[in-house]
Design a protein around this motif. Structure first.
Motif, PDB file in Angstrom:
ATOM      1  N   GLU A  81       0.637  -1.216   0.224  1.00 51.69           N
ATOM      2  CA  GLU A  81       0.108   0.103   0.047  1.00 51.69           C
ATOM      3  C   GLU A  81       0.749   1.210   0.000  1.00 51.69           C
ATOM      4  OE1 GLU A  81      -2.677  -0.249   3.131  1.00 51.69           O
ATOM      5  OE2 GLU A  81      -3.662  -1.945   2.496  1.00 51.69           O
ATOM      6  N   LYS A  82       2.063   0.965   0.580  1.00 50.70           N
ATOM      7  CA  LYS A  82       2.953   2.151   0.605  1.00 50.70           C
ATOM      8  C   LYS A  82       4.314   1.416   0.045  1.00 50.70           C
ATOM      9  CE  LYS A  82       5.771   5.355   3.557  1.00 50.70           C
ATOM     10  NZ  LYS A  82       6.100   5.843   4.769  1.00 50.70           N
ATOM     11  N   THR A  83       4.950   2.315  -1.111  1.00 48.23           N
ATOM     12  CA  THR A  83       6.179   1.765  -1.381  1.00 48.23           C
ATOM     13  C   THR A  83       7.311   2.421  -0.813  1.00 48.23           C
ATOM     14  OG1 THR A  83       5.249   1.427  -3.766  1.00 48.23           O
ATOM     15  CG2 THR A  83       7.594   1.935  -3.584  1.00 48.23           C
ATOM     16  N   LEU A  84       8.321   1.704  -0.279  1.00 48.12           N
ATOM     17  CA  LEU A  84       9.582   2.236   0.376  1.00 48.12           C
ATOM     18  C   LEU A  84      10.836   1.538  -0.317  1.00 48.12           C
ATOM     19  CD1 LEU A  84      10.680   3.303   2.885  1.00 48.12           C
ATOM     20  CD2 LEU A  84      10.443   1.317   4.307  1.00 48.12           C
ATOM     21  N   GLU A 115       9.789   7.484   9.929  1.00 49.44           N
ATOM     22  CA  GLU A 115       8.688   7.485   9.629  1.00 49.44           C
ATOM     23  C   GLU A 115       7.952   6.151   9.342  1.00 49.44           C
ATOM     24  OE1 GLU A 115       8.480   9.426   5.818  1.00 49.44           O
ATOM     25  OE2 GLU A 115       8.921  11.204   6.467  1.00 49.44           O
ATOM     26  N   ASP A 116       8.808   5.197   9.525  1.00 49.76           N
ATOM     27  CA  ASP A 116       8.527   3.722   9.179  1.00 49.76           C
ATOM     28  C   ASP A 116       8.895   2.764  10.149  1.00 49.76           C
ATOM     29  OD1 ASP A 116       6.736   4.159   6.633  1.00 49.76           O
ATOM     30  OD2 ASP A 116       8.724   4.996   5.998  1.00 49.76           O
ATOM     31  N   ASN A 151       5.058  -1.328   8.961  1.00 47.46           N
ATOM     32  CA  ASN A 151       3.980  -0.436   9.854  1.00 47.46           C
ATOM     33  C   ASN A 151       2.885  -1.169  10.324  1.00 47.46           C
ATOM     34  OD1 ASN A 151       5.832   1.906   9.337  1.00 47.46           O
ATOM     35  ND2 ASN A 151       4.451   2.484   7.545  1.00 47.46           N
TER      36      ASN A 151
END
Length: 199
Positions: free
Chosen positions: A58-61, A116-117, A160
């Motif tokens: 859902e989030k790219t890191l 942040e993560d 997360n």
């Protein structure tokens, strides 16, 4: 027969641990998460942790997480550049804290926390250890390696608090060294990289 113990005349380059956790859907040639974590015990740049992270969810890191920028630069130059295409790119360097969890005998893991993560990686169903001397799959015969390999039949990654889909899969990069297709999730303990004398 070579006498034991033997002294390697080469030059010590690096010593530490390497934890690989790659999960995905091999049938679709798709990665959901990749973490390549180096715990450096010795290097000319000092000690520290470095994790190369490539997560698509859902989030790219995509980042290099580290608690020692000099060690991060050293690991990139010696272990990644020209060898690991997923991480051999312009990735941001992010300050991070690292915490080991679990027991090496059962569900060992790492927690990587950035501002942040939070990334959590675990290794499950470890196979018996392989004690290996020789050269690693992506390196040339310029280097000797000593390592103890624990391949994992299962593994997990979360970002997360959200688990990523996917499972370990077989990789063929080990054919030249230890033979066979091996899990994409592996723990290399007591790993030592030595430049062969004369190179």
């Amino acid at each position: 027969m070579k006498p034991r113990p033997a002294i390697n005349p080469g030059s010590l380059i690096w010593s530490g641990e390497h934890w690989l956790n790659y999960i995905g859907n091999p049938s679709k040639e798709k990665h959901f998460g990749m973490v390549s974590l180096y715990l450096t015990r010795y290097s000319p740049a000092g000690e520290g942790h470095v994790a190369f992270v490539h997560i698509v969810s859902e989030k790219t890191l995509k980042a290099i997480c580290s608690d020692n920028p000099k060690v991060a630069a050293f690991i990139y130059h010696h272990m990644i550049k020209g060898k690991v295409k997923f991480f051999d790119q312009d990735l941001p360097l992010v300050e991070a804290r690292f915490r080991r969890e679990g027991d090496i005998r059962e569900v060992p893991g790492w927690v990587i926390e950035t501002p942040e993560d939070r990334i959590t990686a675990t290794w499950l169903a470890l196979q018996p250890p392989l004690v290996v001397e020789g050269f690693a799959p992506v390196f040339s015969e310029k280097y000797d390696f000593f390592t103890v390999l624990f391949f994992a039949e299962d593994a997990s990654l979360s970002l997360n608090g959200r688990p990523l889909p996917g499972k370990p899969y077989l990789r063929n990069i080990w054919h030249r060294s230890i033979g066979g297709d091996r899990s994409s999730c592996v723990i290399a303990l007591a790993e030592t990289m030595i430049e062969v004398q004369g190179h």
